[in-house]
Motif scaffolding. Structure first.
Motif, PDB file in Angstrom:
ATOM      1  N   ARG A 134     -25.015  -6.683   2.961  1.00  0.00           N
ATOM      2  CA  ARG A 134     -24.613  -5.565   3.607  1.00  0.00           C
ATOM      3  C   ARG A 134     -25.719  -4.501   3.865  1.00  0.00           C
ATOM      4  N   ARG A 135     -25.571  -3.366   4.763  1.00  0.00           N
ATOM      5  CA  ARG A 135     -26.372  -2.618   5.066  1.00  0.00           C
ATOM      6  C   ARG A 135     -27.056  -1.665   3.709  1.00  0.00           C
ATOM      7  N   GLY A 136     -26.116  -1.546   2.747  1.00  0.00           N
ATOM      8  CA  GLY A 136     -26.455  -0.915   1.576  1.00  0.00           C
ATOM      9  C   GLY A 136     -27.089  -1.779   0.493  1.00  0.00           C
ATOM     10  N   GLY A 137     -27.247  -3.087   0.795  1.00  0.00           N
ATOM     11  CA  GLY A 137     -27.660  -4.087  -0.177  1.00  0.00           C
ATOM     12  C   GLY A 137     -26.963  -5.319  -0.007  1.00  0.00           C
ATOM     13  N   SER A 138     -27.333  -6.039  -1.103  1.00  0.00           N
ATOM     14  CA  SER A 138     -27.072  -7.284  -1.215  1.00  0.00           C
ATOM     15  C   SER A 138     -25.392  -7.165  -2.133  1.00  0.00           C
ATOM     16  N   ALA A 139     -24.534  -7.707  -2.113  1.00  0.00           N
ATOM     17  CA  ALA A 139     -23.380  -7.826  -2.827  1.00  0.00           C
ATOM     18  C   ALA A 139     -22.790  -9.558  -3.102  1.00  0.00           C
ATOM     19  N   VAL A 140     -21.875  -9.470  -4.246  1.00  0.00           N
ATOM     20  CA  VAL A 140     -21.361 -10.625  -4.230  1.00  0.00           C
ATOM     21  C   VAL A 140     -19.915 -10.768  -3.843  1.00  0.00           C
ATOM     22  N   LEU A 141     -19.511 -11.530  -2.848  1.00  0.00           N
ATOM     23  CA  LEU A 141     -18.224 -11.487  -2.241  1.00  0.00           C
ATOM     24  C   LEU A 141     -17.357 -12.416  -2.800  1.00  0.00           C
ATOM     25  N   LEU A 142     -16.119 -12.131  -3.225  1.00  0.00           N
ATOM     26  CA  LEU A 142     -15.156 -12.910  -3.786  1.00  0.00           C
ATOM     27  C   LEU A 142     -13.686 -12.851  -2.975  1.00  0.00           C
ATOM     28  N   THR A 143     -13.529 -14.151  -2.378  1.00  0.00           N
ATOM     29  CA  THR A 143     -12.421 -13.962  -1.492  1.00  0.00           C
ATOM     30  C   THR A 143     -11.228 -14.783  -2.205  1.00  0.00           C
ATOM     31  N   TYR A 144      -9.915 -14.372  -1.846  1.00  0.00           N
ATOM     32  CA  TYR A 144      -8.768 -15.001  -2.821  1.00  0.00           C
ATOM     33  C   TYR A 144      -7.586 -14.449  -2.089  1.00  0.00           C
ATOM     34  N   GLN A 145      -6.607 -15.044  -2.327  1.00  0.00           N
ATOM     35  CA  GLN A 145      -5.064 -14.640  -1.925  1.00  0.00           C
ATOM     36  C   GLN A 145      -4.204 -14.445  -3.201  1.00  0.00           C
ATOM     37  N   GLY A 146      -3.092 -13.648  -2.955  1.00  0.00           N
ATOM     38  CA  GLY A 146      -2.400 -13.506  -3.990  1.00  0.00           C
ATOM     39  C   GLY A 146      -0.791 -12.481  -3.256  1.00  0.00           C
ATOM     40  N   ASP A 147       0.117 -12.251  -3.994  1.00  0.00           N
ATOM     41  CA  ASP A 147       1.204 -11.720  -3.770  1.00  0.00           C
ATOM     42  C   ASP A 147       1.163 -10.357  -3.936  1.00  0.00           C
ATOM     43  N   SER A 148       1.429  -9.269  -2.882  1.00  0.00           N
ATOM     44  CA  SER A 148       1.708  -7.861  -3.389  1.00  0.00           C
ATOM     45  C   SER A 148       2.499  -7.565  -4.504  1.00  0.00           C
ATOM     46  N   SER A 149       2.636  -6.373  -4.838  1.00  0.00           N
ATOM     47  CA  SER A 149       3.690  -5.785  -5.724  1.00  0.00           C
ATOM     48  C   SER A 149       4.850  -5.587  -4.658  1.00  0.00           C
TER      49      SER A 149
ATOM     50  N   ALA B 258       8.832  -0.815  -3.222  1.00  0.00           N
ATOM     51  CA  ALA B 258       9.775  -0.022  -3.701  1.00  0.00           C
ATOM     52  C   ALA B 258      10.924   0.112  -3.422  1.00  0.00           C
ATOM     53  N   VAL B 259      10.966   0.067  -2.261  1.00  0.00           N
ATOM     54  CA  VAL B 259      12.450   0.298  -1.420  1.00  0.00           C
ATOM     55  C   VAL B 259      13.234  -1.114  -0.987  1.00  0.00           C
ATOM     56  N   THR B 260      12.466  -1.984  -0.506  1.00  0.00           N
ATOM     57  CA  THR B 260      12.952  -3.187   0.216  1.00  0.00           C
ATOM     58  C   THR B 260      12.969  -4.174  -0.823  1.00  0.00           C
ATOM     59  N   GLY B 261      11.967  -4.141  -1.842  1.00  0.00           N
ATOM     60  CA  GLY B 261      11.585  -5.209  -2.711  1.00  0.00           C
ATOM     61  C   GLY B 261      10.870  -6.559  -1.948  1.00  0.00           C
ATOM     62  N   LYS B 262      10.272  -6.166  -0.796  1.00  0.00           N
ATOM     63  CA  LYS B 262       9.763  -7.170  -0.038  1.00  0.00           C
ATOM     64  C   LYS B 262       8.386  -7.585  -0.862  1.00  0.00           C
TER      65      LYS B 262
ATOM     66  N   PHE C 139      -7.088   3.835  -1.798  1.00  0.00           N
ATOM     67  CA  PHE C 139      -6.496   4.477  -0.773  1.00  0.00           C
ATOM     68  C   PHE C 139      -5.624   3.377  -0.268  1.00  0.00           C
ATOM     69  N   THR C 140      -4.209   3.708   0.212  1.00  0.00           N
ATOM     70  CA  THR C 140      -3.573   2.985   0.621  1.00  0.00           C
ATOM     71  C   THR C 140      -2.801   3.441   2.036  1.00  0.00           C
ATOM     72  N   ASP C 141      -2.475   2.579   2.811  1.00  0.00           N
ATOM     73  CA  ASP C 141      -1.509   2.898   3.946  1.00  0.00           C
ATOM     74  C   ASP C 141      -0.608   1.647   4.550  1.00  0.00           C
ATOM     75  N   LYS C 142       0.618   1.867   4.512  1.00  0.00           N
ATOM     76  CA  LYS C 142       1.349   0.842   4.708  1.00  0.00           C
ATOM     77  C   LYS C 142       1.110  -0.629   4.176  1.00  0.00           C
ATOM     78  N   LEU C 143       0.546  -1.671   4.784  1.00  0.00           N
ATOM     79  CA  LEU C 143       0.435  -2.684   3.818  1.00  0.00           C
ATOM     80  C   LEU C 143      -1.143  -3.054   3.406  1.00  0.00           C
ATOM     81  N   ASN C 144      -1.833  -1.988   3.725  1.00  0.00           N
ATOM     82  CA  ASN C 144      -3.318  -2.407   3.404  1.00  0.00           C
ATOM     83  C   ASN C 144      -3.733  -1.294   2.220  1.00  0.00           C
ATOM     84  N   ARG C 145      -5.056  -1.716   1.574  1.00  0.00           N
ATOM     85  CA  ARG C 145      -5.239  -1.127   0.329  1.00  0.00           C
ATOM     86  C   ARG C 145      -6.935  -1.415   0.149  1.00  0.00           C
ATOM     87  N   ILE C 146      -7.419  -0.267  -0.407  1.00  0.00           N
ATOM     88  CA  ILE C 146      -8.832  -0.298  -0.679  1.00  0.00           C
ATOM     89  C   ILE C 146      -8.873   0.079  -2.249  1.00  0.00           C
ATOM     90  N   GLU C 147      -9.464  -0.380  -3.131  1.00  0.00           N
ATOM     91  CA  GLU C 147      -9.669  -0.078  -4.309  1.00  0.00           C
ATOM     92  C   GLU C 147     -11.112   0.020  -4.745  1.00  0.00           C
TER      93      GLU C 147
END
Length: 205
Positions: free
Chosen positions: A139-154, A157-161, A91-99
């Motif tokens: 979380r409410r649905g149970g435990s989970a392993v959270l991995l946080t990190y940083q990286g560059d977006s693709s 397609a228009v601006t190349g930013k 799911f995507t909208d502008k600069l945000n993404r859920i995978e």
């Protein structure tokens, strides 16, 4: 007389800022004696950007997502574009993404196993991958392993930013089934509340 002339000039400048000026039409400069009342009011009342780049609006609505194969549900922002590249739901909208990716697994993940087995693959796929930190969270649905990190977006397609993104990757596990939920957006975006809403909504079915 010199003192009187000074007072008159100062009065004229003040009058210009309030009542359209004593020297004719405006010049477009904020401090000039010809600045119009409408321009002054516009500069004084113009609101600051209430939704900086990457910030999900406070009034964003959410809807329940149910994958075709069942097994779990979670809430996603209403109106976001949905796609399924390679069997992964995105799911995507502008600069945000859920995978959302699913997999079969024999054992439950741990912070160590995610660091050892998942980080190398992410380092290869995510441009300028950095700062990985894995931890166990609840979380409410149970435990989970959270991995946080940083990286560059693709590149856009228009601006190349390219945008520097912050990632939150949650791995949920139950009875041999694993769900990897990855949320990403610009590093300076304030999406703590919506990301918490999404991850707290995850529930096994």
């Amino acid at each position: 007389m010199k003192r009187v002339r000074t007072l008159v000039v100062v009065g004229c400048v003040l009058t210009a800022a309030v009542s359209a000026g004593c020297s004719g039409s405006g010049s477009g400069h904020a401090s000039g004696p010809g600045t119009s009342v409408s321009a002054v009011r516009s500069r004084l009342s113009a609101p600051a950007d209430s939704n900086p780049a990457g910030d999900i609006p406070d009034n964003q609505a959410f809807v329940v997502f149910r994958p075709a194969g069942g097994g779990f549900t979670l809430k996603v922002p209403e109106g976001w574009a949905q796609s399924a590249p390679g069997g992964t739901t995105v799911f995507t909208d502008k600069l945000n993404r859920i995978e959302i990716a699913t997999a079969a697994s024999i054992t439950a993940p741990t912070a160590r196993s995610v660091t050892v087995h998942s980080v190398p693959g992410l380092r290869h796929r995510v441009a300028h991958f950095s700062a990985p930190v894995a931890s166990q969270v609840s979380r409410r649905g149970g435990s989970a392993v959270l991995l946080t990190y940083q990286g560059d977006s693709s590149p856009d397609a228009v601006t190349g930013k390219v945008v520097r993104d912050a990632y939150e990757r949650y791995t949920f596990f139950r009875q041999g089934h694993e769900v990897d939920l990855t949320l990403s957006g610009p590093v300076h975006a304030d999406n703590v509340d919506p990301w918490r809403l999404v991850t707290d909504s995850f529930a096994w079915r």
